[in-house]
Design a protein around this motif. Structure first.
Motif, PDB file in Angstrom:
ATOM      1  N   ALA A 148       0.859  -1.306  -0.049  1.00 37.90           N
ATOM      2  CA  ALA A 148      -0.046  -0.064   0.062  1.00 37.90           C
ATOM      3  C   ALA A 148       0.849   1.047  -0.099  1.00 37.90           C
ATOM      4  N   LEU A 149       1.737   1.275   0.464  1.00 41.01           N
ATOM      5  CA  LEU A 149       2.891   2.250   0.983  1.00 41.01           C
ATOM      6  C   LEU A 149       3.329   3.189  -0.477  1.00 41.01           C
ATOM      7  N   THR A 150       3.278   1.789  -1.569  1.00 44.20           N
ATOM      8  CA  THR A 150       4.396   2.018  -2.719  1.00 44.20           C
ATOM      9  C   THR A 150       3.772   2.721  -3.621  1.00 44.20           C
ATOM     10  N   PHE A 151       2.561   3.016  -3.038  1.00 43.08           N
ATOM     11  CA  PHE A 151       1.342   3.612  -4.083  1.00 43.08           C
ATOM     12  C   PHE A 151       1.374   5.607  -2.822  1.00 43.08           C
ATOM     13  N   VAL A 152       2.114   5.850  -2.490  1.00 49.03           N
ATOM     14  CA  VAL A 152       1.631   7.097  -2.086  1.00 49.03           C
ATOM     15  C   VAL A 152       3.173   7.512  -1.547  1.00 49.03           C
ATOM     16  N   LEU A 153       4.287   6.569  -1.097  1.00 42.51           N
ATOM     17  CA  LEU A 153       5.759   7.585  -0.458  1.00 42.51           C
ATOM     18  C   LEU A 153       6.237   7.381  -2.130  1.00 42.51           C
ATOM     19  N   HIS A 210       4.174  -2.172  -5.639  1.00 40.78           N
ATOM     20  CA  HIS A 210       3.203  -2.431  -5.335  1.00 40.78           C
ATOM     21  C   HIS A 210       3.569  -4.337  -6.368  1.00 40.78           C
ATOM     22  N   VAL A 238       0.699   3.109   7.695  1.00 43.16           N
ATOM     23  CA  VAL A 238      -0.509   3.637   7.029  1.00 43.16           C
ATOM     24  C   VAL A 238      -1.825   4.024   7.592  1.00 43.16           C
ATOM     25  N   LEU A 241      -1.207   7.752   8.552  1.00 39.89           N
ATOM     26  CA  LEU A 241      -1.856   8.972   7.767  1.00 39.89           C
ATOM     27  C   LEU A 241      -2.656   8.476   7.284  1.00 39.89           C
ATOM     28  N   SER A 242      -4.028   7.722   7.398  1.00 40.60           N
ATOM     29  CA  SER A 242      -4.936   7.802   7.060  1.00 40.60           C
ATOM     30  C   SER A 242      -6.200   8.758   8.429  1.00 40.60           C
ATOM     31  N   PRO A 245      -1.819  13.637   7.256  1.00 41.73           N
ATOM     32  CA  PRO A 245      -0.709  13.284   6.959  1.00 41.73           C
ATOM     33  C   PRO A 245       0.315  14.295   7.713  1.00 41.73           C
TER      34      PRO A 245
END
Length: 275
Positions: A148-153, A210, A238, A241-242, A245
């Motif tokens: 999941a973090l590879t989509f936002v970091l 991903h 996660v 961040l939810s 931010p």
């Protein structure tokens, strides 16, 4: 001694089941390999067969010539390893050139070693050299929160390392060298094997964008514990961040330096930048 009573066999099977129980191995996802010691080979060799043909590894690993590896099978399910390890796993021998292998035990119903075998063996070669033979385990799993973090970091070693270090005090102690990140690449091929092996010269953990993580260690406990710690840290991030931010407080660079001093680990300054 029964084959399944041999310590490395028990450890291999347990780690496969531990990964399944964590939810990191949906369907046939993930793979595990272990480089046998001389003692391991001596204990297991009476169960080996020597009639399989040599097959291409898809990579050149001369430093692993004549070594044996226990490996999960391609298309096999981690959830089945504890039930029928002889169907889901195998032991292979690398030939004297380091370019071919043959199955000496397992996969009794057919099949071949994991499709990630080139990545595993290239990285075994790297870690064997880097650790003077201490490291024996390579593990790839689909850790949900890391993915999941590879989509936002940003897909950057410094960012991933620092963010995960900040999530739990034990993290810089467990993985003091940091974490490498590989951009998305087609799995199972030569290119991702090369990219990962370059990172593993420096790190014990590589994030596959991903996709999951790829890690190494001297034994099953330490390697699984490393993956578990990284994923637990990612889960905390996660959740943070939810909620927001912006963190109100976190571990600061000088606090990391104090931690490193007390726990006698070396933390690279490149990860201790001021935000």
């Amino acid at each position: 001694m029964n084959f399944y009573d041999i310590e490395f066999v028990k450890g291999f099977i347990r780690m496969c089941d531990d990964g399944w129980q964590q939810g990191w191995h949906e369907r046939n996802g993930g793979n595990l390999s272990y480089r046998l010691s001389e003692k391991d080979v001596e204990e297991a060799k009476e169960y080996f067969k020597e009639d399989d043909k040599w097959q291409s590894i898809g990579a050149s690993v001369p430093d692993l010539a004549n070594e044996y590896f226990m490996v999960t099978g391609s298309g096999k399910f981690f959830r089945n390893v504890i039930l029928k390890p002889e169907d889901s796993t195998c032991i292979i021998k690398v030939d004297e050139t380091g370019e071919k292998y043959k199955i000496v035990w397992g996969l009794v119903n057919g099949g071949r070693p994991t499709s990630e075998l080139p990545s595993h063996l290239m990285n075994h070669q790297v870690k064997k050299k880097a650790t003077n033979g201490e490291y024996r385990v390579i593990y790839h799993c689909h850790t949900t929160n890391v993915i999941a973090l590879t989509f936002v970091l940003p897909l950057d070693d410094k960012v991933f390392t620092r963010e995960l270090w900040e999530m739990a005090t034990e993290c810089p102690v467990v993985f003091p060298d940091g974490i490498g990140v590989v951009d998305w690449m087609v799995p199972g091929g030569h290119d991702i094997a090369v990219a990962t092996s370059e990172l593993m010269k420096k790190y014990d953990v590589a994030v596959w964008a991903h996709h999951g993580i790829f890690c190494s260690g001297p034994d099953f406990d330490i390697t699984f514990g490393l993956a578990h710690t990284v994923e637990k840290s990612a889960e905390i991030l996660v959740k943070v961040l939810s909620i927001t931010p912006n963190k109100l407080q976190t571990i600061k660079p000088d606090q990391f330096r104090s931690l490193a001093k007390d726990f006698k680990v070396t933390l690279h300054e490149e990860f201790l930048y001021e935000k």
